[in-house]
Design a protein around this motif. Structure first.
Motif, mmCIF file in Angstrom:
data_model
loop_
_atom_site.group_PDB
_atom_site.id
_atom_site.type_symbol
_atom_site.label_atom_id
_atom_site.label_comp_id
_atom_site.label_asym_id
_atom_site.label_seq_id
_atom_site.Cartn_x
_atom_site.Cartn_y
_atom_site.Cartn_z
ATOM 1 N N SER A 1 0.828 -1.202 0.000
ATOM 2 C CA SER A 1 0.000 0.000 0.000
ATOM 3 C C SER A 1 0.865 1.255 0.000
ATOM 4 O O SER A 1 2.055 1.216 0.316
ATOM 5 C CB SER A 1 -0.916 -0.004 1.214
ATOM 6 N N PHE A 2 0.234 2.367 -0.333
ATOM 7 C CA PHE A 2 0.921 3.661 -0.368
ATOM 8 C C PHE A 2 1.556 3.999 0.979
ATOM 9 O O PHE A 2 2.752 4.282 1.039
ATOM 10 C CB PHE A 2 -0.080 4.732 -0.828
ATOM 11 N N PRO A 3 0.793 3.966 2.102
ATOM 12 C CA PRO A 3 1.416 4.319 3.391
ATOM 13 C C PRO A 3 2.533 3.353 3.799
ATOM 14 O O PRO A 3 3.537 3.776 4.371
ATOM 15 C CB PRO A 3 0.262 4.247 4.391
ATOM 16 N N ALA A 4 2.368 2.067 3.496
ATOM 17 C CA ALA A 4 3.404 1.095 3.856
ATOM 18 C C ALA A 4 4.695 1.367 3.092
ATOM 19 O O ALA A 4 5.791 1.270 3.661
ATOM 20 C CB ALA A 4 2.911 -0.317 3.572
ATOM 21 N N ALA A 5 4.578 1.709 1.828
ATOM 22 C CA ALA A 5 5.763 2.006 1.020
ATOM 23 C C ALA A 5 6.497 3.229 1.545
ATOM 24 O O ALA A 5 7.730 3.223 1.666
ATOM 25 C CB ALA A 5 5.365 2.220 -0.437
ATOM 26 N N ILE A 6 5.748 4.275 1.888
ATOM 27 C CA ILE A 6 6.373 5.494 2.412
ATOM 28 C C ILE A 6 7.059 5.188 3.732
ATOM 29 O O ILE A 6 8.190 5.636 3.977
ATOM 30 C CB ILE A 6 5.314 6.616 2.591
ATOM 31 N N ARG B 1 9.118 -2.787 -7.011
ATOM 32 C CA ARG B 1 8.581 -1.716 -7.862
ATOM 33 C C ARG B 1 7.554 -0.868 -7.138
ATOM 34 O O ARG B 1 7.560 0.355 -7.251
ATOM 35 C CB ARG B 1 7.952 -2.309 -9.127
ATOM 36 N N ALA B 2 6.658 -1.509 -6.376
ATOM 37 C CA ALA B 2 5.618 -0.745 -5.686
ATOM 38 C C ALA B 2 6.232 0.234 -4.684
ATOM 39 O O ALA B 2 5.838 1.405 -4.633
ATOM 40 C CB ALA B 2 4.653 -1.688 -4.969
ATOM 41 N N GLU B 3 7.191 -0.251 -3.913
ATOM 42 C CA GLU B 3 7.843 0.616 -2.924
ATOM 43 C C GLU B 3 8.478 1.827 -3.601
ATOM 44 O O GLU B 3 8.299 2.962 -3.178
ATOM 45 C CB GLU B 3 8.915 -0.185 -2.183
ATOM 46 N N PHE B 4 9.201 1.571 -4.679
ATOM 47 C CA PHE B 4 9.877 2.665 -5.386
ATOM 48 C C PHE B 4 8.884 3.643 -5.998
ATOM 49 O O PHE B 4 8.995 4.872 -5.795
ATOM 50 C CB PHE B 4 10.796 2.116 -6.476
ATOM 51 N N TRP B 5 7.915 3.181 -6.747
ATOM 52 C CA TRP B 5 7.018 4.086 -7.464
ATOM 53 C C TRP B 5 6.062 4.825 -6.522
ATOM 54 O O TRP B 5 5.682 5.969 -6.791
ATOM 55 C CB TRP B 5 6.271 3.352 -8.577
#
Length: 124
Positions: free
Chosen positions: A2-7, A23-27
């Motif tokens: 998810s967006f918050p988890a990646a940030i 890829r998800a974490e980076f983008w």
């Protein structure tokens, strides 16, 4: 992811250049930094002065985590970290780096260690 988890992961590993980043974490991180930069740029245009220093400070704050996540992402896509220097080539370098960063995850090939005492491989 998810967006918050990646940030949260990128902020937690803000200076960690080891390991990999999906890829998800980076983008998600790139989207987050782009949105915040756009908001601060808009505030700078509206207030004419006070938010300019905020925008500059934000860019300095996210420089190290962005470099770290880019290098981890390059490693995850099977490329060496030295590919980050494509950014030194104006315009085309950014495109080349974006293509490398967008590739799916794959393991990096192990470097071949040459041993002078090892026998030569048989040739056909």
């Amino acid at each position: 992811m998810s967006f918050p988890a990646a940030i949260q992961i990128v902020v937690r590993k803000y200076a960690d250049f080891t390991g990999t980043a999906g890829r998800a974490e980076f983008w998600w991180w790139i989207l987050f930094t782009t949105l915040v930069t756009a908001v601060l740029g808009s505030l700078s245009d509206l207030t004419m002065n006070s938010a300019t220093s905020l925008s500059g400070a934000w860019n300095l704050v996210v420089l190290l985590p962005t470099l770290a996540v880019q290098i981890r992402r390059l490693r995850d896509s099977g490329h060496r970290w030295g590919n980050i220097f494509w950014l030194a080539l104006p315009g085309a370098g950014l495109i080349v780096l974006a293509v490398l960063l967008a590739q799916p995850s794959r393991p990096i090939a192990a470097p071949r260690i040459l041993d002078s005492n090892a026998p030569e491989p048989a040739r056909a």
